[in-house]
Structures are given as C-alpha cells and as structure tokens.
Motif scaffolding. Structure first.
Motif, PDB file in Angstrom:
ATOM      1  N   THR A 173       0.816  -1.208   0.000  1.00 17.16           N
ATOM      2  CA  THR A 173       0.000   0.000   0.000  1.00 17.16           C
ATOM      3  C   THR A 173       0.851   1.259   0.000  1.00 17.16           C
ATOM      4  OG1 THR A 173      -0.159  -0.125   2.413  1.00 17.16           O
ATOM      5  CG2 THR A 173      -1.938  -1.119   1.122  1.00 17.16           C
ATOM      6  N   PHE A 174       2.022   1.178  -0.587  1.00 16.02           N
ATOM      7  CA  PHE A 174       2.937   2.322  -0.607  1.00 16.02           C
ATOM      8  C   PHE A 174       2.261   3.543  -1.197  1.00 16.02           C
ATOM      9  CE2 PHE A 174       6.885   4.496  -0.669  1.00 16.02           C
ATOM     10  CZ  PHE A 174       7.005   5.136  -1.897  1.00 16.02           C
ATOM     11  N   SER A 175       1.448   3.362  -2.189  1.00 22.81           N
ATOM     12  CA  SER A 175       0.809   4.499  -2.852  1.00 22.81           C
ATOM     13  C   SER A 175      -0.175   5.229  -1.948  1.00 22.81           C
ATOM     14  CB  SER A 175       0.102   4.026  -4.122  1.00 22.81           C
ATOM     15  OG  SER A 175      -0.926   3.105  -3.807  1.00 22.81           O
ATOM     16  N   MET A 176      -0.490   4.649  -0.803  1.00 21.08           N
ATOM     17  CA  MET A 176      -1.399   5.284   0.146  1.00 21.08           C
ATOM     18  C   MET A 176      -0.654   6.143   1.168  1.00 21.08           C
ATOM     19  SD  MET A 176      -4.278   4.382  -0.954  1.00 21.08           S
ATOM     20  CE  MET A 176      -5.316   4.940   0.381  1.00 21.08           C
ATOM     21  N   TYR A 177       0.679   6.165   1.123  1.00 17.03           N
ATOM     22  CA  TYR A 177       1.455   6.864   2.145  1.00 17.03           C
ATOM     23  C   TYR A 177       1.947   8.208   1.645  1.00 17.03           C
ATOM     24  CZ  TYR A 177       2.108   1.946   3.568  1.00 17.03           C
ATOM     25  OH  TYR A 177       1.930   0.625   3.890  1.00 17.03           O
ATOM     26  N   THR A 178       1.758   9.226   2.444  1.00 20.16           N
ATOM     27  CA  THR A 178       2.540  10.435   2.256  1.00 20.16           C
ATOM     28  C   THR A 178       3.956  10.124   2.730  1.00 20.16           C
ATOM     29  OG1 THR A 178       0.663  11.912   2.565  1.00 20.16           O
ATOM     30  CG2 THR A 178       2.850  12.810   3.019  1.00 20.16           C
ATOM     31  N   MET A 179       4.930  10.531   1.943  1.00 22.82           N
ATOM     32  CA  MET A 179       6.328  10.234   2.282  1.00 22.82           C
ATOM     33  C   MET A 179       7.092  11.522   2.552  1.00 22.82           C
ATOM     34  SD  MET A 179       6.504   6.969   2.203  1.00 22.82           S
ATOM     35  CE  MET A 179       8.278   6.783   2.350  1.00 22.82           C
ATOM     36  N   GLY A 180       8.023  11.432   3.464  1.00 24.18           N
ATOM     37  CA  GLY A 180       8.825  12.601   3.782  1.00 24.18           C
ATOM     38  C   GLY A 180      10.285  12.254   3.954  1.00 24.18           C
ATOM     39  N   TRP A 181      11.121  13.265   3.812  1.00 22.76           N
ATOM     40  CA  TRP A 181      12.540  13.166   4.145  1.00 22.76           C
ATOM     41  C   TRP A 181      12.835  14.160   5.258  1.00 22.76           C
ATOM     42  CZ3 TRP A 181      15.977   9.618   2.402  1.00 22.76           C
ATOM     43  CH2 TRP A 181      15.669   8.919   1.224  1.00 22.76           C
ATOM     44  N   PHE A 182      13.566  13.686   6.252  1.00 17.26           N
ATOM     45  CA  PHE A 182      14.055  14.506   7.348  1.00 17.26           C
ATOM     46  C   PHE A 182      15.563  14.323   7.421  1.00 17.26           C
ATOM     47  CE2 PHE A 182      10.277  15.853   9.846  1.00 17.26           C
ATOM     48  CZ  PHE A 182       9.295  15.195   9.122  1.00 17.26           C
ATOM     49  N   ARG A 183      16.203  15.195   8.158  1.00 16.56           N
ATOM     50  CA  ARG A 183      17.636  15.036   8.388  1.00 16.56           C
ATOM     51  C   ARG A 183      17.973  15.471   9.808  1.00 16.56           C
ATOM     52  NH1 ARG A 183      20.021  19.784   4.377  1.00 16.56           N
ATOM     53  NH2 ARG A 183      19.411  21.586   5.663  1.00 16.56           N
ATOM     54  N   GLN A 184      19.085  14.922  10.284  1.00 20.75           N
ATOM     55  CA  GLN A 184      19.538  15.266  11.625  1.00 20.75           C
ATOM     56  C   GLN A 184      21.059  15.370  11.624  1.00 20.75           C
ATOM     57  OE1 GLN A 184      18.117  12.702  14.751  1.00 20.75           O
ATOM     58  NE2 GLN A 184      18.439  14.285  16.302  1.00 20.75           N
ATOM     59  N   ALA A 185      21.533  16.557  11.942  1.00 25.09           N
ATOM     60  CA  ALA A 185      22.961  16.790  12.059  1.00 25.09           C
ATOM     61  C   ALA A 185      23.382  16.563  13.505  1.00 25.09           C
ATOM     62  CB  ALA A 185      23.294  18.213  11.624  1.00 25.09           C
TER      63      ALA A 185
END
Length: 129
Positions: A28-40
C-alpha cells in the motif's frame, strides 16, 4: 507494518550531487505520504521535504527549495531525493518517513516528525568544503 530502507548517502564535495532512495515494503505504498528529514550532530531532526501519495504535490523546507527534488515511483515502492548544489551544512543523517494513517496535506502537519509513523534507519550524507 512498513519497513523503509534508505540508500545512496556518501561523501561528496560542496557543489556536488547525491540521489537518495528509500525503498518501502508492503503493498500500500501508494497510500502513504512520504517525507525526508535530516539530523545533524547535536541538532534536532528537521524536515526537508514531503511528497503526496500520487506524487502530484510536494512541500519543501526553505533550505531545500531550488536544490533538492523529491519524486516517487509507486510501482517500485520507492521515493527519491535528488540533492544538487550540496553545501557543508547539508551534512546530516537523512531519514525517510511514511505517514500511513492520515490524509492530511497541510504544511504544519507535514513538517512535524510526529506526523509520520514509520521511519528508515537513515543514511549518512557528508559534504566536504
């Protein structure tokens, strides 16, 4: 249960490019909003960009606008982050995240790490000056 696996990080000189990938398990990947985060190191996790379920909309942090591009291939269960014109301040561990339970598309929601219920293990991006 959703598993996310990032790849594509590495060491690059300032001005260079990298393409991160995040492969997701499940049907059901197409049902997910996806995001990228980062942490320094020593800093809080920060939002980079999010993409809507069909890939038609994206929301970028100011730090990513004009340099980073998010895309997704729902047929391959994969989301990508193309990063160009990299700067030393982009150095961080980059995480992809999935919001599998909400239909919300609102900036204040997308930028919060609490909005995402699945996370990858992260991939290190190091930009040398």
């Amino acid at each position: 249960q959703v598993q996310l696996v990032e790849s594509g990080g590495g060491l690059v000189q300032a001005g260079g490019s990298l393409r991160l990938s995040c492969a997701a398990s499940g049907r059901t990947f197409s049902m997910y909003t996806m995001g990228w985060f980062r942490q320094a190191p020593g800093k809080e996790r920060e939002f980079v960009v999010a993409i809507s379920r069909n890939g038609g909309s994206a929301y970028y942090a100011d730090s990513a606008k004009g340099r980073f591009t998010i895309s997704r291939d729902n047929g391959k269960n994969t989301v990508y982050l193309q990063m160009n014109s990299l700067k030393p301040e982009d150095t961080a561990v980059y995480y992809c995240a999935a919001d599998s339970s909400s239909l919300i598309w609102r900036n204040s929601y997308l930028i919060s790490h609490r909005s995402y219920d699945y996370w990858g293990q992260g991939t290190q991006v190091t930009v040398s000056s």
